[in-house]
Structure formats: C-alpha cells, structure tokens
Write an enzyme that holds these catalytic residues in place. Structure first.
Site, PDB file in Angstrom:
ATOM      1  CE  LYS A   1      30.051  23.055   8.187  1.00 14.52           C
ATOM      2  NZ  LYS A   1      29.066  22.144   8.817  1.00 14.52           N
TER       3      LYS A   1
ATOM      4  CE  LYS B   1     -10.131 -14.142 -16.945  1.00 16.07           C
ATOM      5  NZ  LYS B   1      -8.738 -14.468 -16.614  1.00 16.07           N
TER       6      LYS B   1
ATOM      7  CE  LYS C   1     -23.474  -6.151 -18.400  1.00 16.83           C
ATOM      8  NZ  LYS C   1     -24.392  -6.362 -19.511  1.00 16.83           N
TER       9      LYS C   1
END
Ligand code: TRP
Ligand code: SF4
Length: 403
Positions: free
Chosen positions: A120, A190, A193
């Site tokens: 443009k 930590k 389990k």
C-alpha cells in the site's frame, strides 16, 4: 468484581492528528464505556508511527497532542483510565528487545499487515528492521501491562494473535526451572507412595479431561502435606496445571464493533478518502459539508421522488434522528414532499449538538496546555510503575539480575 472486569484493558492508536466522527462512533465511545468496567490503559503509539514516518518526524508530536485533546474531549476520563505516550514509557522498548531474541523472523514475515502495508505504501522503503518488528513492539505494549483484553479493529486481530504466541513461547522458555518435571516427580515421592499415586491420578484426570474437581482435590492434597518444603509444594502445585509458570499472560482481542458512521460521501469515513467531519470541525464547516452531501441520484429535480436506502444522508438519520424524524424522511423522500436540503437540516442539528460539548471541552485544554501536560505526565508515571513491575519479573525469569 467478576473475572472479566478484573482484567486489564489496553489499547493504542497511532498519532494521526485530529480525530473525526468515525473514530467517535467506533473506537472512542467503546473506550469511554470500557473505562468504567475495567482498569484501562490507553496510549498514543508514537514509536509505531515512526515505523512508517521515520523520514519525516515533524508531524508526529503535534499529532500526539491533537489526539490526546480529542480523547479527553470525548470523555476519556484521566481519573478512570491511564493515558500515556508510548515513548515516555521506555520499558516498552526493553521488553521489545528482550522478546526479539526469541521471536522467529518467520512469525513476523507471515503477518498479513506486513506485506499489505508494504504494498500500500509502495513509494516508501519499508524493508526496515523497525517495520518488520511493528507487531512485536505491539506485543510488548500489551504484555508489559499484562493486559487481558485488547480492544482492536479487525485489522489488528492478527497482532493480538502473535502476542499470544510470543507470550506462550516466553513462558515456555523462561517459565520453567531446569528439570522441572523430574523435580516435581521427586517431590511427589516425598508425599509417600499412596499419595503420590493419588496425586498423579488426579493430575491426569484434570489434564486429560479438564476435571476441575480433580484439580481442587489435588491442590488440597498438596496443601495438607506436613513434611515437604515450600519449594516442593510450589512445584507440585505448578505441575498440576501444566509445567510452566505464567509470567506473561496471553491476551484476548476485544473486537471493536464496526462504526456505522459513513463519510459524507457514503463510503467509510476516513481521512484518506477526504470525507470526514472532524470532532473539532467549525460549525459553519459542518453545515457546509452536510449541505453539499450527495443524495439519491434519482432526485434530479425537487419533484423527483427518492429512496433513502440509496442516500448517504439516511445513514446519518439512522444515527442522529428519532423515530418521528425518520418516518418523516421516509415518507417525504419517497413522495417528494420534502426536499433534500430540508431533509438534511435535522442531521446538521444532530451533528452540531453532538459536537458542541466535545468542542467546549477541547477548548479548555487548548487554552490550558499546562493542564494537558500534567495529565499526561501523571499518566506516564502511572503506566511506568506498572511496566517496571512486569519488566522486573521478566528480567528475573531470564536471569538478568545483577545484585
Ligand atoms: N497498531 C495499532 C493500530 O494501528 C496501534 C497499537 C500499537 C496498538 N500498539 C498497540 C493497539 C497495542 C492495541 C494494543 O491501530
Ligand atoms: Fe436523501 Fe433525504 Fe434527499 Fe431522500 S430527501 S434523497 S433521504 S437527503
């Protein structure tokens, strides 16, 4: 405050000089409304103007002041919104630079406005570094305020989109500790389990199925742990909803409703079409411009009936006239009971009535430039304070802290 009203809004305009009715009925009325719903930042993008006007900068600063006067005149309220000038908040430039390090060239090259604008503005050399970086500078403008919503027109949506990509990439690269995942899993161990297994199940349920309840339960599980330290807790919480820290949030664009305000020739009102009515157009000139507006070409003689649908004046009636007047126009035009000059009179009055208080307010700032300067200084200071906070976080995330 709901979630959306707690989001910051940011938008900017390049300094193009005095604004017109097209701006008022599109962008500005929208800004005025937004400022009462959100914390808003509105700024003049003078650096963006430089990307195309670098070879003649003389008009930039007068245009900045003209525009700011118009913003204030239409009711952008400096005690509701933070108004500022981009180059007076140099933090934008530092963020732009930092983001430029990790932004692939191809992202910038493929943005439609890049090639479009070069096409443009053919007689200007826009194969510059700065022009290519235009959208990235815009990203820095947005991200430095952690804006959630960016009111823009259709043509700017691609720039908000690249901002999201830039933010995502930044967060991905700098929002993670090294070995984040391994550290998170070690931290999970930590918890014992059983808890570790539960934690992993809940995380999976949230990440794969978007189960928010699972996320809540998992968070509570982490919070309730007695024998893990704060760093591990943070890691475990962070790992739940992804593994990156959000330093720069991704903004959404808020599409500005298209202005229904046509120019005085029926095309879109735009300076480049030379069909505008400026907000500070003198009343005599407003009158003159509307008087000479083209009408339905079928009405060659006063006695020829017309059709408002084919007349740009009708579009003005749709904005400025009440129902009675509109009925009068419809009937009078189709039956040739009224002439076009007559028909235009209520439009002239409507536009003048709208502009009067705007022009009065503008006049106050023209007569008291010190007041204008001090509003701007304050806005720039407020903006800087927010920008500095983000920049601190960014420097920290990138490891650029020297103490
Ligand atoms: N590029 C925008 C325009 O031409 C102006 C702009 C610059 C902007 N930075 C911005 C708009 C940040 C929204 C947000 O209209
Ligand atoms: Fe347009 Fe009004 Fe003239 Fe009809 S009478 S052509 S609506 S200006």
């Amino acid at each position: 405050m709901n979630l959306s009203s707690s989001q910051r809004v940011l938008s900017g305009m390049r300094p193009t000089g005095a604004l017109h009715l097209g701006h008022l009925h599109g962008v500005l009325k929208n800004w005025v409304k937004l400022q009462y719903e959100h914390r808003c930042f509105f700024f003049v993008a003078d650096w963006h103007a430089l990307t195309t006007l670098y070879d003649d900068t003389s008009k930039i600063s007068p245009s900045v002041w003209e525009m700011l006067i118009d913003w204030l005149a239409v009711g952008i309220n400096p005690s509701e919104s933070t108004l500022f000038i981009q180059s007076k908040v140099p933090e934008h430039a530092e963020l732009h630079l930092l983001l430029s390090m990790s932004t692939p060239l191809s992202w910038l090259e493929r943005i439609p406005t890049y090639k479009d604008q070069q096409q443009k503005l053919k007689d200007k050399d826009l194969s510059t570094y700065g022009f290519l970086g235009y959208p990235l500078l815009q990203s820095a403008d947005i991200l430095i305020y952690k804006a959630g919503l960016v009111p823009v027109g259709e043509d700017q949506v691609a720039h908000v989109e690249i901002t999201r990509e830039v933010a995502r990439r930044f967060n991905y690269i700098y929002g993670r500790e090294k070995n984040f995942e391994k550290k998170a899993l070690d931290a999970a161990k930590k918890m014992g389990k059983k808890n570790k297994k539960l934690y992993q199940e809940l995380r999976k349920r949230y990440q794969e199925q978007g189960d928010d309840e699972a996320l809540e339960t998992a968070r509570a599980l982490v919070e309730s742990q007695q024998n893990i330290n704060l760093g591990d807790k943070k890691r475990l919480l962070g790992y739940l909803d992804g593994d990156t820290k959000i330093i720069l949030p991704e903004p959404d664009s808020l599409l500005t409703p298209m202005s229904k305000m046509p120019g005085i020739d029926g095309q879109k009102m735009s300076k480049s079409y030379n069909n505008t009515i400026a907000l500070r157009e003198p009343p005599s000139s407003v009158e003159q411009k509307i008087r000479t507006m083209p009408t339905d070409p079928a009405r060659v003689r006063r006695t020829d009936p017309g059709d408002p649908k084919k007349c740009p004046v009708w579009d003005f009636h749709k904005i400025y006239s009440d129902d009675d007047t509109r009925t009068w126009v419809q009937n009078g035009c189709k039956s040739a009971d009224i002439g076009c000059i007559e028909c235009k009179q209520p439009v002239i009055e409507g536009v003048l009535a709208e502009l009067k208080p705007i022009q009065e307010r503008a006049q106050q700032y023209i007569e008291d430039p010190d007041a204008l300067r001090s509003i701007m200084n304050e806005g720039c200071e407020n903006a800087r304070a927010v920008a500095r906070e983000t920049l601190d976080e960014v420097r920290q995330a990138m490891g650029l802290v020297y103490r």
